[in-house]
Scaffold this motif. Sequence first.
Motif, PDB file in Angstrom:
ATOM      1  N   ALA A  15       4.232  10.853  19.931  1.00 34.14           N
ATOM      2  CA  ALA A  15       4.063  12.033  19.167  1.00 34.14           C
ATOM      3  C   ALA A  15       5.024  13.197  19.621  1.00 34.14           C
ATOM      4  N   ARG A  16       5.594  13.075  20.683  1.00 31.09           N
ATOM      5  CA  ARG A  16       6.407  14.445  21.077  1.00 31.09           C
ATOM      6  C   ARG A  16       7.969  14.114  20.784  1.00 31.09           C
ATOM      7  N   ASP A  17       8.097  12.885  20.147  1.00 31.11           N
ATOM      8  CA  ASP A  17       9.614  12.763  19.337  1.00 31.11           C
ATOM      9  C   ASP A  17       9.737  13.666  18.169  1.00 31.11           C
ATOM     10  N   PRO A  18      10.936  14.200  18.071  1.00 30.12           N
ATOM     11  CA  PRO A  18      11.266  15.081  16.929  1.00 30.12           C
ATOM     12  C   PRO A  18      11.046  14.179  15.516  1.00 30.12           C
ATOM     13  N   ASP A  19      11.358  12.942  15.775  1.00 33.61           N
ATOM     14  CA  ASP A  19      11.159  12.097  14.394  1.00 33.61           C
ATOM     15  C   ASP A  19       9.813  11.397  14.448  1.00 33.61           C
ATOM     16  N   PHE A  20       8.881  11.936  15.050  1.00 29.92           N
ATOM     17  CA  PHE A  20       7.787  11.110  15.004  1.00 29.92           C
ATOM     18  C   PHE A  20       6.980  11.421  13.580  1.00 29.92           C
ATOM     19  N   PRO A  21       7.043  12.588  12.848  1.00 26.22           N
ATOM     20  CA  PRO A  21       6.351  12.775  11.880  1.00 26.22           C
ATOM     21  C   PRO A  21       6.882  11.841  10.596  1.00 26.22           C
ATOM     22  N   GLN A  22       8.061  11.418  10.578  1.00 23.89           N
ATOM     23  CA  GLN A  22       8.679  10.521   9.572  1.00 23.89           C
ATOM     24  C   GLN A  22       8.301   9.111   9.950  1.00 23.89           C
ATOM     25  N   ALA A  23       8.299   8.949  11.494  1.00 24.30           N
ATOM     26  CA  ALA A  23       8.051   7.277  11.794  1.00 24.30           C
ATOM     27  C   ALA A  23       6.371   7.213  11.593  1.00 24.30           C
ATOM     28  N   PHE A  24       5.924   8.122  11.725  1.00 23.80           N
ATOM     29  CA  PHE A  24       4.377   8.124  11.255  1.00 23.80           C
ATOM     30  C   PHE A  24       3.955   7.942   9.896  1.00 23.80           C
ATOM     31  N   ALA A  25       4.674   8.634   9.117  1.00 22.36           N
ATOM     32  CA  ALA A  25       4.476   8.364   7.672  1.00 22.36           C
ATOM     33  C   ALA A  25       5.084   7.136   7.205  1.00 22.36           C
ATOM     34  N   ASP A  26       6.236   6.585   7.882  1.00 19.03           N
ATOM     35  CA  ASP A  26       6.428   5.268   7.606  1.00 19.03           C
ATOM     36  C   ASP A  26       5.720   4.200   7.890  1.00 19.03           C
ATOM     37  N   LEU A  27       4.827   4.397   9.194  1.00 16.79           N
ATOM     38  CA  LEU A  27       3.648   3.287   9.333  1.00 16.79           C
ATOM     39  C   LEU A  27       2.614   3.600   8.409  1.00 16.79           C
ATOM     40  N   LEU A  28       2.216   4.725   7.850  1.00 20.11           N
ATOM     41  CA  LEU A  28       1.242   4.858   6.794  1.00 20.11           C
ATOM     42  C   LEU A  28       1.592   4.324   5.483  1.00 20.11           C
ATOM     43  N   ALA A  29       2.885   4.084   5.357  1.00 22.46           N
ATOM     44  CA  ALA A  29       3.325   3.567   4.081  1.00 22.46           C
ATOM     45  C   ALA A  29       3.703   2.195   4.048  1.00 22.46           C
ATOM     46  N   ALA A  30       3.655   1.526   5.103  1.00 16.82           N
ATOM     47  CA  ALA A  30       4.116   0.206   5.233  1.00 16.82           C
ATOM     48  C   ALA A  30       3.258  -0.617   4.501  1.00 16.82           C
ATOM     49  N   LYS A  31       3.748  -1.480   3.623  1.00 17.98           N
ATOM     50  CA  LYS A  31       3.106  -2.343   2.660  1.00 17.98           C
ATOM     51  C   LYS A  31       2.873  -3.590   3.277  1.00 17.98           C
ATOM     52  N   ARG A  32       1.521  -3.971   3.643  1.00 22.18           N
ATOM     53  CA  ARG A  32       1.216  -4.979   4.353  1.00 22.18           C
ATOM     54  C   ARG A  32       0.667  -6.257   3.580  1.00 22.18           C
ATOM     55  N   GLU A  33       0.410  -5.900   2.133  1.00 24.06           N
ATOM     56  CA  GLU A  33       0.282  -7.133   1.270  1.00 24.06           C
ATOM     57  C   GLU A  33       1.245  -7.275   0.261  1.00 24.06           C
ATOM     58  N   VAL A  34       1.642  -8.646   0.023  1.00 23.34           N
ATOM     59  CA  VAL A  34       2.256  -8.874  -1.147  1.00 23.34           C
ATOM     60  C   VAL A  34       1.523  -9.103  -2.170  1.00 23.34           C
ATOM     61  N   SER A  35       1.686  -8.301  -3.283  1.00 25.02           N
ATOM     62  CA  SER A  35       0.836  -8.450  -4.532  1.00 25.02           C
ATOM     63  C   SER A  35       1.131  -9.728  -5.402  1.00 25.02           C
ATOM     64  N   GLU A  36       0.899 -10.756  -5.439  1.00 13.51           N
ATOM     65  CA  GLU A  36       1.188 -11.828  -6.237  1.00 13.51           C
ATOM     66  C   GLU A  36       0.857 -11.382  -7.621  1.00 13.51           C
ATOM     67  N   ASP A  37       1.620 -11.867  -8.665  1.00 10.37           N
ATOM     68  CA  ASP A  37       1.528 -11.357 -10.166  1.00 10.37           C
ATOM     69  C   ASP A  37       0.671 -12.407 -10.544  1.00 10.37           C
ATOM     70  N   VAL A  38      -0.577 -12.605 -10.356  1.00 10.57           N
ATOM     71  CA  VAL A  38      -1.271 -13.841 -11.126  1.00 10.57           C
ATOM     72  C   VAL A  38      -2.178 -13.394 -12.292  1.00 10.57           C
ATOM     73  N   ASP A  39      -1.911 -12.198 -12.833  1.00 15.17           N
ATOM     74  CA  ASP A  39      -2.695 -11.662 -13.748  1.00 15.17           C
ATOM     75  C   ASP A  39      -2.938 -12.443 -15.004  1.00 15.17           C
ATOM     76  N   GLN A  40      -1.541 -12.912 -15.499  1.00  9.63           N
ATOM     77  CA  GLN A  40      -1.650 -13.666 -16.833  1.00  9.63           C
ATOM     78  C   GLN A  40      -2.249 -14.737 -16.693  1.00  9.63           C
ATOM     79  N   ALA A  41      -2.175 -15.524 -15.564  1.00  9.14           N
ATOM     80  CA  ALA A  41      -2.682 -16.704 -15.188  1.00  9.14           C
ATOM     81  C   ALA A  41      -4.249 -16.887 -15.310  1.00  9.14           C
ATOM     82  N   VAL A  42      -4.689 -15.371 -14.602  1.00  3.48           N
ATOM     83  CA  VAL A  42      -6.281 -15.212 -14.416  1.00  3.48           C
ATOM     84  C   VAL A  42      -6.761 -14.882 -15.795  1.00  3.48           C
ATOM     85  N   ARG A  43      -6.103 -14.136 -16.770  1.00  3.79           N
ATOM     86  CA  ARG A  43      -6.531 -13.721 -17.779  1.00  3.79           C
ATOM     87  C   ARG A  43      -6.741 -15.022 -18.800  1.00  3.79           C
TER      88      ARG A  43
END
Lengths: 430, 430
Positions: free
Chosen positions: B7-35
Amino acid sequence: MAQRLDARDPDFPQAFADLLAAKREVSEDVDQAVRAIIEDVVARGDEAVIDYTRRFDALDLTADSLRVSEAEIDAAERQCSKETLEALALAKERIEVYHRAQRPQDSMTTDAVGVTLGWRWTAIESVGLYVPGGLASYPSSVLMNAVPAKVAGVPRIAMVVPTPRGETNPLVLAAARLAGVDEIFRVGGAQAVAALAYGTATIRPVAKITGPGNAYVAAAKRRVFGQVGIDMIAGPSEVLIMADRHGNADWIAADLLAQAEHDPAAQSILVTDSPELADAVEKAVERQLTTLPKAEIAGASWRDYGAIILVERLTQAIPLVDRLAPEHLEIETGNAEELARLVRNAGSIFLGSHTPEAIGDYVGGPNHVLPTARSARFSSGLGVLDFMKRTSILKCDADALRVLGPAAIALGRSEGLEAHARSVAIRLNM
Amino acid sequence: MAQRLDARDPDFPQAFADLLAAKREVSEDVDQAVRAIIEDVVARGDEAVIDYTRRFDALDLTADSLRVSEAEIDAAERQCSKETLEALALAKERIEVYHRAQRPQDSMTTDAVGVTLGWRWTAIESVGLYVPGGLASYPSSVLMNAVPAKVAGVPRIAMVVPTPRGETNPLVLAAARLAGVDEIFRVGGAQAVAALAYGTATIRPVAKITGPGNAYVAAAKRRVFGQVGIDMIAGPSEVLIMADRHGNADWIAADLLAQAEHDPAAQSILVTDSPELADAVEKAVERQLTTLPKAEIAGASWRDYGAIILVERLTQAIPLVDRLAPEHLEIETGNAEELARLVRNAGSIFLGSHTPEAIGDYVGGPNHVLPTARSARFSSGLGVLDFMKRTSILKCDADALRVLGPAAIALGRSEGLEAHARSVAIRLNM
């Protein structure tokens, strides 16, 4: 003329099933358009919001004029009649008192094993309130959304309201100030929903978005769900009135039409055990329609979706009510409380002949944002809980962990989750 | 090795924002099949469900064998070890006690004006519980979904669980019986969700569907929402641990790995004010990984999404916690209660060093179905309220209507809703 159903007819089950299945909403496929708008707002922020507002609302804004100023709200208040402002203040006061009683209790206990456990409710940190522009711009809806949020303790309420060609409903601004809305932005549509969900330089993001809107707004809310919370997706309004032979046909007709004037897709249903009342209400509806300003809308709703259902005894109507799960249920009988107790599915119940549904729309106190399209089977009207969330809390000391630990280890291993088991075992030196 | 942030690093705000924004899910596009699957189940009912079960689960069923029989549940129970069944019974008992305290109060009062108003809670009439098959088939999740429904008073709980090639997890059946599930069907996927939502000849429809599932199940739940209620859409699990220099590095490492073993997309984060603890935990994680059966999964999760965040003082971590809004928050410090009080956004909080999160997964009492992917900012864990709904109640007598009526008339007219105004005025002879 509305359709007539008679529970004694052999084809009644099918006719009732058809009534239940009637699609009252034309779902516009605006999802691709909405997706593009949201992506653009995420990419370009204020600039995109300003572009879409120019295109869709014929209004030229800058980042500085996105927000409605305090001076403009002052001016709006001065445009409102004293009588209406006083009515609004009475409504706000009654809504606030009703919702204050909904504030949930925290809980914290220590059980016999020595485990301290419970939960804590906290307000959502920021809420966005969508208010439609034009005709459907209702100051009462501002109160119904903002007051529960305020009672819940939400620290920041941001409102968006489109103002096509700059036209604002002064009462909407007055209601927003009265209810304690913190920020008002004169933007609407999918672009406003996107701005609230993802934030722009001028509009900070919120954690949840509530309030009704058109097909674009509804599609945008569905799409940003997950990034933020959303409330229910509202459908056309509905009333079901149960009445016996003592019912006042003119009053009942007035209530059926009050629902019908909202929307050609609104639905008004009368269920009665009195053929005479059925006939009298039907005549009264036709008579009242002749002098109603919104006769065209109300007439279309009554003709296309209205219904009068005749039953032998009103208790027989209860299963029908539960299947319809009406947004509004009026019970205009002598034993209204008794019948109401038998009902499982309804958004809101209005008891007796002196409680027209319109009282609940404005000054009754309960919320008028209620589940439509049979969703009262599984959901509730808007309330304080929609603006709060619950965090569960658990604390074991070493002794409590010794008591509970072995069962957790057994279950962890039975589920093939060895690291779960070890995180307990390591503390027990097992 | 997890990433390190300071947290003392000057680039911490950006690094933390990146951690927040990390997409951990691959969203499979199965919507048409499901429909297509849902439409087919609506059209062909049992027959479609049986066809998809043959295709996706390699299992031949008939309408008669869709439902799991009582004899099969008896047999399943006999396959379970006594120790595990006892652990399950302890878990059920504690979950039940915790959730009983969540049952909401009805309210009914008459105010000074003479208006009687309040609300009534009722249980949802029927609930469908989705239980995944295969590896993610957790008996503990059956309890966490079914017990609150039962405590709420839901009269009918129907469960669906796929049994690929006929393979059933006997503990899942035992847990279902223990929790009071009324019907079990050996089907899964979008076809099971469709059957629960729309009903077939064999599977009667429900009013709400809860429980986790794969991408097909999640897409199907989103699609049937409106026809029925649904619970949240669950994402990969998360834990955030706050600890000071007194923290036990081995215990903390075990908790980080218990989360990480769920899924390569799970996330484990340590926030500490002690560089020494940070180093010690990192070493302990690597050491414990070497003997863990699910080392591959847990190692990938820790490497790709794990993080150790160094702060100067732990109170500085509170705003970070609120932004991350973790599903599980462990506070392993001497002043855990004090820090917990400062937190707004977390699904569940575990206090002190003797409360590993795994206790909460099984036998603590609170629900383990909790908001993921930062949705603790606006939503709560599963509970009794998810299986109930509230009906508001309003009653005016003639006097009360005389007091409130004029304000309702004024507001109705101000909104251009004359029929609303008239439905009140007609009762006041105005």
